[in-house]
Design an enzyme around this catalytic site. Structure first.
Site, PDB file in Angstrom:
ATOM      1  N   GLU A 159      -4.689   7.751  -3.160  1.00  0.00           N
ATOM      2  CA  GLU A 159      -5.190   6.480  -2.617  1.00  0.00           C
ATOM      3  C   GLU A 159      -5.483   5.484  -3.751  1.00  0.00           C
ATOM      4  O   GLU A 159      -5.380   4.274  -3.552  1.00  0.00           O
ATOM      5  CB  GLU A 159      -6.436   6.751  -1.767  1.00  0.00           C
ATOM      6  CG  GLU A 159      -6.835   5.618  -0.842  1.00  0.00           C
ATOM      7  CD  GLU A 159      -5.854   5.334   0.293  1.00  0.00           C
ATOM      8  OE1 GLU A 159      -4.866   6.084   0.473  1.00  0.00           O
ATOM      9  OE2 GLU A 159      -6.060   4.337   1.001  1.00  0.00           O
ATOM     10  N   HIS A 204       1.693   4.573  -2.780  1.00  0.00           N
ATOM     11  CA  HIS A 204       1.807   6.028  -2.565  1.00  0.00           C
ATOM     12  C   HIS A 204       3.189   6.525  -2.991  1.00  0.00           C
ATOM     13  O   HIS A 204       3.326   7.554  -3.643  1.00  0.00           O
ATOM     14  CB  HIS A 204       1.607   6.351  -1.078  1.00  0.00           C
ATOM     15  CG  HIS A 204       0.183   6.273  -0.613  1.00  0.00           C
ATOM     16  ND1 HIS A 204      -0.824   7.035  -1.164  1.00  0.00           N
ATOM     17  CD2 HIS A 204      -0.401   5.542   0.374  1.00  0.00           C
ATOM     18  CE1 HIS A 204      -1.975   6.762  -0.538  1.00  0.00           C
ATOM     19  NE2 HIS A 204      -1.746   5.865   0.394  1.00  0.00           N
ATOM     20  N   HIS A 211       0.839  -1.202   0.000  1.00  0.00           N
ATOM     21  CA  HIS A 211       0.000   0.000   0.000  1.00  0.00           C
ATOM     22  C   HIS A 211       0.881   1.261   0.000  1.00  0.00           C
ATOM     23  O   HIS A 211       0.705   2.154  -0.838  1.00  0.00           O
ATOM     24  CB  HIS A 211      -0.910  -0.015   1.233  1.00  0.00           C
ATOM     25  CG  HIS A 211      -1.836   1.156   1.335  1.00  0.00           C
ATOM     26  ND1 HIS A 211      -3.153   1.106   0.939  1.00  0.00           N
ATOM     27  CD2 HIS A 211      -1.630   2.424   1.769  1.00  0.00           C
ATOM     28  CE1 HIS A 211      -3.717   2.294   1.132  1.00  0.00           C
ATOM     29  NE2 HIS A 211      -2.806   3.109   1.646  1.00  0.00           N
ATOM     30  N   GLU A 212       1.834   1.316   0.926  1.00  0.00           N
ATOM     31  CA  GLU A 212       2.683   2.515   1.018  1.00  0.00           C
ATOM     32  C   GLU A 212       3.582   2.645  -0.211  1.00  0.00           C
ATOM     33  O   GLU A 212       3.899   3.756  -0.636  1.00  0.00           O
ATOM     34  CB  GLU A 212       3.508   2.497   2.312  1.00  0.00           C
ATOM     35  CG  GLU A 212       2.672   2.498   3.594  1.00  0.00           C
ATOM     36  CD  GLU A 212       1.590   3.566   3.645  1.00  0.00           C
ATOM     37  OE1 GLU A 212       1.764   4.636   3.019  1.00  0.00           O
ATOM     38  OE2 GLU A 212       0.544   3.322   4.285  1.00  0.00           O
TER      39      GLU A 212
HETATM   40 ZN    ZN Z   1      -3.187   5.189   1.779  1.00  0.00          ZN
END
Ligand code: ZN
Length: 489
Positions: free
Chosen positions: A284, A258, A254-255
Site C-alpha cells: 500500500e 501496486h 493507485h493500482e
Molecule cells: Zn491499494
C-alpha cells in the site's frame, strides 16, 4: 539435488498454481460471462484445495528440516516457506473448511443487510465469523494475542500494540487538521461530464507516465479497481464515472503503484516466495506514494491539468493552482473508499480500534454499531445517518479479514517516510513531475525498495529504503504542510 533445491522445485510449482488461481479471480471480475458463476465457484474451490494440500504436504516439513541456506536469498526463501507451513499446519482442516463456508455465507448476508439497512440481520453471522477467527488465531498463536496472529498474516512482524502507539499519535493531529480545513472556504468542485473514451485514454497515459509496463500487463475495466498477479504478468483494472474523472485517474495511478511494485521485483525471484510484494502495508505504501505524494502534488497536477484540457477542452477550472486545490478538495462524507488524504486514516483508525476490541473480547458484536457511531461522531463531528454509511459500508469483516484494515494506514505512514527520503535524494524532482515525468521517483523506489521483493522483513524493507525506522511524523508533517498551504491556514 539438495533438500533446498527439491523444496524450491516443489515451491515453484505451488507459486505457479497460485498465479493461476489469481488469474481466475481476475477473469471473474473482468471477462467471465455472468452465467458461469456457479462453475467458477467450483473451479476456485478446486484450486484452493490443491494449494492447501501442497502447503501442508509433509515433504515440505522434511525439506525444511534438512535444508541449509547458502546465502541471504535462500535464507529468506526458507523463512517465508517455514512461516507459511507453520501457520497453515496449525489450523485444523475442519476449522479452515468451516471458516471458508461461513465467510462465504456472511458475505452474502452482509450484501443484503447493507442494501436493506438492516444491521440486526448481519450480527449473528458476524458473531460466528468473529468466533471462528478467534479460534483460528488461538490455534496459530496459542495464548498470545489473537489479533496479533491475524495481523501477522497481512503484515508479518507487526503487533496490535505497536500499531496502536503509532495510530494514537496520528489521530489527534488528523482530527485537528480536518476540523481546521472544514472551517475554511472550500476550493471549487469539479462539475460537468467527461466522456468515457477520454477518461480511458488519459488513464492509460497516466499508467505509462508512472512506469507501468504493458508488455507484461494490461488494463481492463472492473466495478472495483484492483491489481493482480506477479512477475511477468501483472494486470490492473480501472473504472470510469461520467461526472468524476478523478476517480478513474487516481484509481489507475493507485493500482499502477501496486503493479509496478510487482513488476519491479528482480526477475531472479520469479515464482519464488521473494517474487511478490513483502506485505500489505509495504504494498500500500507504493500505491499511496504514486497516488498521493506524487500524483496529487502541485507539480504533477499542473501537468495533469494540461492533459485534461487537451482531452476534454475547457472544463471550468481557471488554472493550475485552482486545479491543484480542486484535486485535493476535502469534504464531509461517510465512506472510507471515497475519503481524501486527510480523512482516510481517521476511517481506518476507527476500524482498527473496534476490530481489536472485538478480537480481545472487550467489545461485543451487539455493541459494535453503537461504538462505531460514537467514534465517528467524535472524530468527524457529525452523526452516521444510516448503516450503509457506517458499520455496513465495508466488506472486510464479513469476509473475516480482521487485521487487514491497519495495513492501509501503515501504507500511508510508510509512504510518508519514503517520500521524505525520496525528496532528499532527488531535491529537484518537481521540475520532472511538472512535465509528467516520474522516472526519477519511480526509479528511486525500484532501486531502493521494489527490486528486493520479499528479501527482507516488511520493517527492514522500509528501513533499508529510508535509512531509519518508520514513524508517523513524516506523514503528519507532509499532510499539514500541504493542506495548510491549499486552505491558507
Ligand atoms: Zn491499494
Amino acid at each position: 539435488m539438495t533438500a533446498y533445491q527439491e523444496l524450491m522445485t516443489f515451491q515453484r510449482e505451488t507459486e505457479a498454481l497460485g498465479q493461476i488461481a489469481g488469474r481466475l479471480g481476475w477473469d471473474q471480475e473482468t471477462m467471465m460471462p455472468e452465467g458461469a458463476t456457479p462453475q467458477r465457484a467450483e473451479e476456485h474451490g478446486a484450486m484452493a484445495n490443491i494449494l492447501h494440500a501442497r502447503r501442508i504436504d509433509p515433504r515440505v516439513g522434511e525439506w525444511l528440516a534438512a535444508a541449509e541456506p547458502t546465502d541471504d536469498v535462500a535464507a529468506a526463501n526458507l523463512r517465508h516457506i517455514q512461516r507459511d507451513f507453520d501457520r497453515t499446519s496449525k489450523v485444523p482442516a475442519a476449522l479452515a473448511a468451516e471458516l471458508a463456508k461461513t465467510t462465504s455465507l456472511a458475505h452474502r448476508v452482509w450484501a443484503t443487510a447493507r442494501a436493506e439497512e438492516d444491521v440486526p440481520a448481519f450480527l449473528p453471522i458476524l458473531q460466528k465469523v468473529v468466533d471462528l477467527r478467534r479460534e483460528e488465531a488461538a490455534a496459530i498463536a496459542g495464548n498470545a494475542d489473537p489479533y496479533d496472529a491475524l495481523l501477522d498474516s497481512y503484515e508479518p512482524g507487526a503487533t496490535g500494540a505497536s500499531l496502536a502507539a503509532m495510530f494514537d499519535a496520528l489521530r489527534p493531529r488528523l482530527v485537528a487538521l480536518r476540523s481546521a480545513i472544514l472551517d475554511a472556504p472550500a476550493p471549487v468542485e469539479l462539475t460537468g461530464t467527461f466522456d468515457e473514451a477520454g477518461q480511458l485514454a488519459l488513464s492509460e497515459k497516466l499508467a505509462l507516465a508512472f512506469g507501468y509496463n504493458t508488455q507484461n500487463g494490461r488494463i481492463d475495466k472492473a466495478v472495483h479497481p484492483f491489481s493482480s498477479g506477479s512477475g511477468l504478468d501483472v494486470r490492473i483494472t480501472t473504472r470510469t464515472s461520467a461526472d468524476d474523472p478523478f476517480n478513474c485517474f487516481y484509481s489507475t495511478v493507485h493500482e499502477v503503484g501496486h503493479a509496478t511494485y510487482e513488476q519491479g521485483i528482480d526477475k531472479k525471484h520469479l515464482l519464488t516466495p521473494l517474487g511478490s510484494g513483502v506485505s500489505m502495508g509495504v504494498h500500500e505504501s507504493q500505491s499511496r506514494i504514486y497516488e498521493n505524494q506524487l500524483g496529487r502534488s502541485r507539480a504533477f497536477t499542473g501537468w495533469l491539468y494540461g492533459q485534461m484540457r487537451d482531452t476534454f477542452g475547457d472544463f471550468g477550472i481557471a488554472d493550475e493552482e485552482a486545479f491543484y486545490a480542486t484535486v485535493n478538495r476535502v469534504s464531509d462524507g461517510f465512506i472510507r473508499t471515497e475519503a481524501d488524504e486527510v480523512q482516510y486514516n481517521l476511517h481506518v483508525l476507527l476500524r482498527f480500534d473496534l476490530e481489536r476490541a472485538l478480537m480481545s473480547g472487550d467489545l461485543s458484536v451487539n455493541n459494535l454499531e453503537a461504538a462505531w457511531n460514537d467514534r465517528f461522531k467524535a472524530d468527524f463531528g457529525y452523526a452516521v445517518d444510516k448503516p450503509s454509511n457506517g458499520i455496513l459500508q465495508d466488506v472486510h469483516w464479513s469476509e473475516g479479514l480482521f487485521g487487514y484494515f491497519p495495513t492501509y494506514t501503515l501504507g500511508n505512514v510508510y509512504a510518508g517516510c519514503l517520500h521524505t527520503a525520496l525528496r532528499a535524494a532527488v531535491p529537484d524532482l518537481d521540475s520532472d513531475l511538472a512535465k509528467g515525468d516520474t522516472s526519477r521517483a519511480t526509479g528511486w523506489l525500484r532501486e531502493n525498495l521494489q527490486q528486493f521483493g520479499g528479501l527482507r522483513t516488511p520493517l527492514d524493507t522500509i528501513k533499508h529504503a529510508t535509512g531509519s525506522a518508520p514513524s508517523e511524523g513524516p506523514l503528519l508533517d507532509y499532510l499539514e504542510a500541504k493542506f495548510k498551504g491549499i486552505y491558507g491556514l
